[in-house]
Design a protein around this motif. Structure first.
Motif, PDB file in Angstrom:
ATOM      1  N   THR A  44     -10.705 -28.142  10.160  1.00 39.73           N
ATOM      2  CA  THR A  44     -10.832 -28.683   8.776  1.00 39.73           C
ATOM      3  C   THR A  44     -11.865 -28.372   8.076  1.00 39.73           C
ATOM      4  OG1 THR A  44     -10.918 -31.114   9.326  1.00 39.73           O
ATOM      5  CG2 THR A  44     -12.495 -30.594   7.460  1.00 39.73           C
ATOM      6  N   ILE A  45     -12.631 -27.548   8.219  1.00 41.23           N
ATOM      7  CA  ILE A  45     -13.886 -26.215   7.829  1.00 41.23           C
ATOM      8  C   ILE A  45     -12.759 -25.139   7.121  1.00 41.23           C
ATOM      9  CG2 ILE A  45     -15.758 -24.496   7.819  1.00 41.23           C
ATOM     10  CD1 ILE A  45     -16.476 -27.222   7.315  1.00 41.23           C
ATOM     11  N   ARG A  46     -11.937 -25.101   8.476  1.00 46.15           N
ATOM     12  CA  ARG A  46     -10.970 -23.777   8.255  1.00 46.15           C
ATOM     13  C   ARG A  46     -10.092 -24.199   6.915  1.00 46.15           C
ATOM     14  NH1 ARG A  46     -10.979 -23.107  13.380  1.00 46.15           N
ATOM     15  NH2 ARG A  46      -8.862 -24.176  13.757  1.00 46.15           N
ATOM     16  N   LYS A  47     -10.143 -25.368   6.692  1.00 48.06           N
ATOM     17  CA  LYS A  47      -8.934 -25.531   5.884  1.00 48.06           C
ATOM     18  C   LYS A  47      -9.882 -25.982   4.483  1.00 48.06           C
ATOM     19  CE  LYS A  47      -8.195 -29.856   5.071  1.00 48.06           C
ATOM     20  NZ  LYS A  47      -7.945 -31.454   4.804  1.00 48.06           N
ATOM     21  N   GLN A  48     -10.816 -26.598   4.307  1.00 51.23           N
ATOM     22  CA  GLN A  48     -12.136 -26.658   3.392  1.00 51.23           C
ATOM     23  C   GLN A  48     -12.116 -24.896   2.808  1.00 51.23           C
ATOM     24  OE1 GLN A  48     -11.650 -30.506   2.835  1.00 51.23           O
ATOM     25  NE2 GLN A  48     -14.072 -29.637   1.679  1.00 51.23           N
ATOM     26  N   LEU A  49     -12.478 -24.353   3.641  1.00 49.67           N
ATOM     27  CA  LEU A  49     -12.790 -22.710   2.971  1.00 49.67           C
ATOM     28  C   LEU A  49     -11.750 -22.067   2.253  1.00 49.67           C
ATOM     29  CD1 LEU A  49     -14.573 -21.384   6.040  1.00 49.67           C
ATOM     30  CD2 LEU A  49     -15.787 -21.474   3.549  1.00 49.67           C
ATOM     31  N   VAL A  50     -10.097 -22.733   2.830  1.00 53.24           N
ATOM     32  CA  VAL A  50      -8.691 -22.232   2.198  1.00 53.24           C
ATOM     33  C   VAL A  50      -8.462 -22.398   0.515  1.00 53.24           C
ATOM     34  CG1 VAL A  50      -6.800 -21.595   2.452  1.00 53.24           C
ATOM     35  CG2 VAL A  50      -7.913 -21.041   3.912  1.00 53.24           C
ATOM     36  N   HIS A  51      -9.173 -24.062   0.181  1.00 62.22           N
ATOM     37  CA  HIS A  51      -8.786 -25.186  -0.365  1.00 62.22           C
ATOM     38  C   HIS A  51      -9.565 -25.376  -1.412  1.00 62.22           C
ATOM     39  CE1 HIS A  51      -4.541 -25.704   0.731  1.00 62.22           C
ATOM     40  NE2 HIS A  51      -5.126 -25.431   2.706  1.00 62.22           N
ATOM     41  N   HIS A  52     -11.015 -24.942  -1.033  1.00 65.58           N
ATOM     42  CA  HIS A  52     -11.962 -25.501  -1.120  1.00 65.58           C
ATOM     43  C   HIS A  52     -12.839 -24.360  -1.701  1.00 65.58           C
ATOM     44  CE1 HIS A  52     -10.307 -29.627  -2.965  1.00 65.58           C
ATOM     45  NE2 HIS A  52      -9.700 -29.632  -1.151  1.00 65.58           N
ATOM     46  N   ARG A  53     -12.585 -23.636  -1.740  1.00 66.59           N
ATOM     47  CA  ARG A  53     -13.184 -22.446  -1.641  1.00 66.59           C
ATOM     48  C   ARG A  53     -14.846 -22.193  -2.049  1.00 66.59           C
ATOM     49  NH1 ARG A  53     -12.539 -17.340   0.206  1.00 66.59           N
ATOM     50  NH2 ARG A  53     -10.096 -17.961   1.188  1.00 66.59           N
ATOM     51  N   GLU A  54     -14.604 -23.443  -3.869  1.00 64.11           N
ATOM     52  CA  GLU A  54     -15.988 -23.079  -4.471  1.00 64.11           C
ATOM     53  C   GLU A  54     -17.231 -23.544  -4.510  1.00 64.11           C
ATOM     54  OE1 GLU A  54     -13.581 -26.613  -5.345  1.00 64.11           O
ATOM     55  OE2 GLU A  54     -12.916 -24.739  -4.708  1.00 64.11           O
ATOM     56  N   LEU A  55     -16.405 -24.861  -3.321  1.00 63.04           N
ATOM     57  CA  LEU A  55     -17.717 -25.664  -2.398  1.00 63.04           C
ATOM     58  C   LEU A  55     -18.532 -24.974  -1.923  1.00 63.04           C
ATOM     59  CD1 LEU A  55     -17.395 -29.058  -2.759  1.00 63.04           C
ATOM     60  CD2 LEU A  55     -17.310 -28.992  -0.117  1.00 63.04           C
ATOM     61  N   PRO A  56     -19.950 -24.529  -2.221  1.00 67.16           N
ATOM     62  CA  PRO A  56     -20.851 -24.202  -1.532  1.00 67.16           C
ATOM     63  C   PRO A  56     -21.142 -24.830  -0.022  1.00 67.16           C
ATOM     64  CG  PRO A  56     -22.083 -24.960  -3.499  1.00 67.16           C
ATOM     65  CD  PRO A  56     -20.034 -25.091  -3.326  1.00 67.16           C
ATOM     66  N   ILE A  57     -21.594 -24.224   0.997  1.00 67.65           N
ATOM     67  CA  ILE A  57     -21.979 -25.062   2.331  1.00 67.65           C
ATOM     68  C   ILE A  57     -23.019 -25.781   1.861  1.00 67.65           C
ATOM     69  CG2 ILE A  57     -23.975 -23.521   3.322  1.00 67.65           C
ATOM     70  CD1 ILE A  57     -22.156 -23.930   5.893  1.00 67.65           C
ATOM     71  N   SER A  58     -24.241 -25.898   1.254  1.00 70.87           N
ATOM     72  CA  SER A  58     -24.654 -26.404   0.553  1.00 70.87           C
ATOM     73  C   SER A  58     -24.690 -27.847   0.375  1.00 70.87           C
ATOM     74  CB  SER A  58     -26.136 -25.854  -0.356  1.00 70.87           C
ATOM     75  OG  SER A  58     -25.220 -25.572  -1.383  1.00 70.87           O
ATOM     76  N   VAL A  59     -23.665 -28.370  -0.024  1.00 67.90           N
ATOM     77  CA  VAL A  59     -23.121 -29.454  -1.062  1.00 67.90           C
ATOM     78  C   VAL A  59     -22.894 -30.754   0.222  1.00 67.90           C
ATOM     79  CG1 VAL A  59     -20.846 -29.340  -0.960  1.00 67.90           C
ATOM     80  CG2 VAL A  59     -22.193 -30.212  -2.650  1.00 67.90           C
ATOM     81  N   TYR A  60     -22.345 -29.910   1.288  1.00 71.04           N
ATOM     82  CA  TYR A  60     -22.397 -30.855   2.786  1.00 71.04           C
ATOM     83  C   TYR A  60     -23.691 -31.616   2.459  1.00 71.04           C
ATOM     84  CZ  TYR A  60     -17.739 -28.570   3.460  1.00 71.04           C
ATOM     85  OH  TYR A  60     -16.626 -27.993   3.476  1.00 71.04           O
ATOM     86  N   ARG A  61     -24.994 -31.003   2.280  1.00 72.13           N
ATOM     87  CA  ARG A  61     -25.952 -32.337   2.593  1.00 72.13           C
ATOM     88  C   ARG A  61     -25.728 -33.757   2.088  1.00 72.13           C
ATOM     89  NH1 ARG A  61     -29.779 -29.301   5.244  1.00 72.13           N
ATOM     90  NH2 ARG A  61     -29.970 -26.858   4.029  1.00 72.13           N
ATOM     91  N   ALA A  62     -25.273 -33.783   1.577  1.00 76.08           N
ATOM     92  CA  ALA A  62     -24.542 -34.762   0.428  1.00 76.08           C
ATOM     93  C   ALA A  62     -23.362 -35.840   1.446  1.00 76.08           C
ATOM     94  CB  ALA A  62     -23.563 -34.672  -0.851  1.00 76.08           C
ATOM     95  N   LEU A  63     -22.717 -34.722   2.596  1.00 76.99           N
ATOM     96  CA  LEU A  63     -22.030 -35.701   3.350  1.00 76.99           C
ATOM     97  C   LEU A  63     -22.431 -37.175   4.093  1.00 76.99           C
ATOM     98  CD1 LEU A  63     -18.902 -35.575   4.418  1.00 76.99           C
ATOM     99  CD2 LEU A  63     -19.873 -34.022   5.770  1.00 76.99           C
ATOM    100  N   PRO A  64     -23.248 -36.539   4.800  1.00 77.71           N
ATOM    101  CA  PRO A  64     -24.176 -37.977   5.731  1.00 77.71           C
ATOM    102  C   PRO A  64     -23.855 -39.095   4.668  1.00 77.71           C
ATOM    103  CG  PRO A  64     -24.863 -36.345   5.872  1.00 77.71           C
ATOM    104  CD  PRO A  64     -24.460 -35.521   5.260  1.00 77.71           C
ATOM    105  N   PRO A  65     -25.012 -38.949   3.138  1.00 77.40           N
ATOM    106  CA  PRO A  65     -24.975 -40.548   1.993  1.00 77.40           C
ATOM    107  C   PRO A  65     -24.271 -40.896   1.429  1.00 77.40           C
ATOM    108  CG  PRO A  65     -26.721 -38.389   2.094  1.00 77.40           C
ATOM    109  CD  PRO A  65     -25.744 -38.051   2.851  1.00 77.40           C
TER     110      PRO A  65
END
Length: 135
Positions: A44-65
């Motif tokens: 899924t991370i590999r797919k995200q890197l291809v399709h949502h390249r603009e998404l910085p890894i730091s935004v994943y901190r919002a995933l748990p909430p």
């Protein structure tokens, strides 16, 4: 969620699924899962890197909430769209997809992204049944 593990998935140095958070048992049951822990896979991370390249890894901190407090809307027999607006930053919207495996023994995050206000309004107009309202 272990951010170092996430970074390892992002850089390709880890392949083991990352446990994100345990979701509401009501939601897990609605998806046909007998577990509550949502996992994030290297694929899924590999797919995200291809399709949502603009998404910085730091935004994943919002995933748990997002997964803990977001609104769950069923979009298939074993999957749900999760919509979440960050209360600290009004106008900061997230959409996640969670899916149970066929046997129901695992739950996986299959997509995560940020949205603009108009995208959130469009998502809310879709006729998906509500499993659980945002908390």
């Amino acid at each position: 969620m272990d951010f170092e593990h996430l970074l390892g998935l992002h850089t390709g140095t880890r392949r083991d699924p990352l446990p994100i958070v345990s979701i509401d048992p009501l939601v897990a049951r609605a998806l046909g899962a007998d577990v509550r822990q949502v996992l994030l896979s290297a694929a899924t991370i590999r797919k995200q890197l291809v399709h949502h390249r603009e998404l910085p890894i730091s935004v994943y901190r919002a995933l748990p909430p997002c997964l803990l407090r977001g609104a769950y809307r069923q979009d298939g027999p074993r999957s749900a769209v999760v919509l979440f607006t960050e209360p600290v930053e009004p106008g900061r919207h997230f959409r996640a997809y969670v899916k149970a495996t066929q046997a129901g023994h695992e739950l996986y995050l299959t997509s995560f992204l940020t949205m603009r206000d108009r995208d959130m309004r469009r998502e809310l107009r879709k006729p998906y049944p509500l499993i659980r309202a945002a908390l």
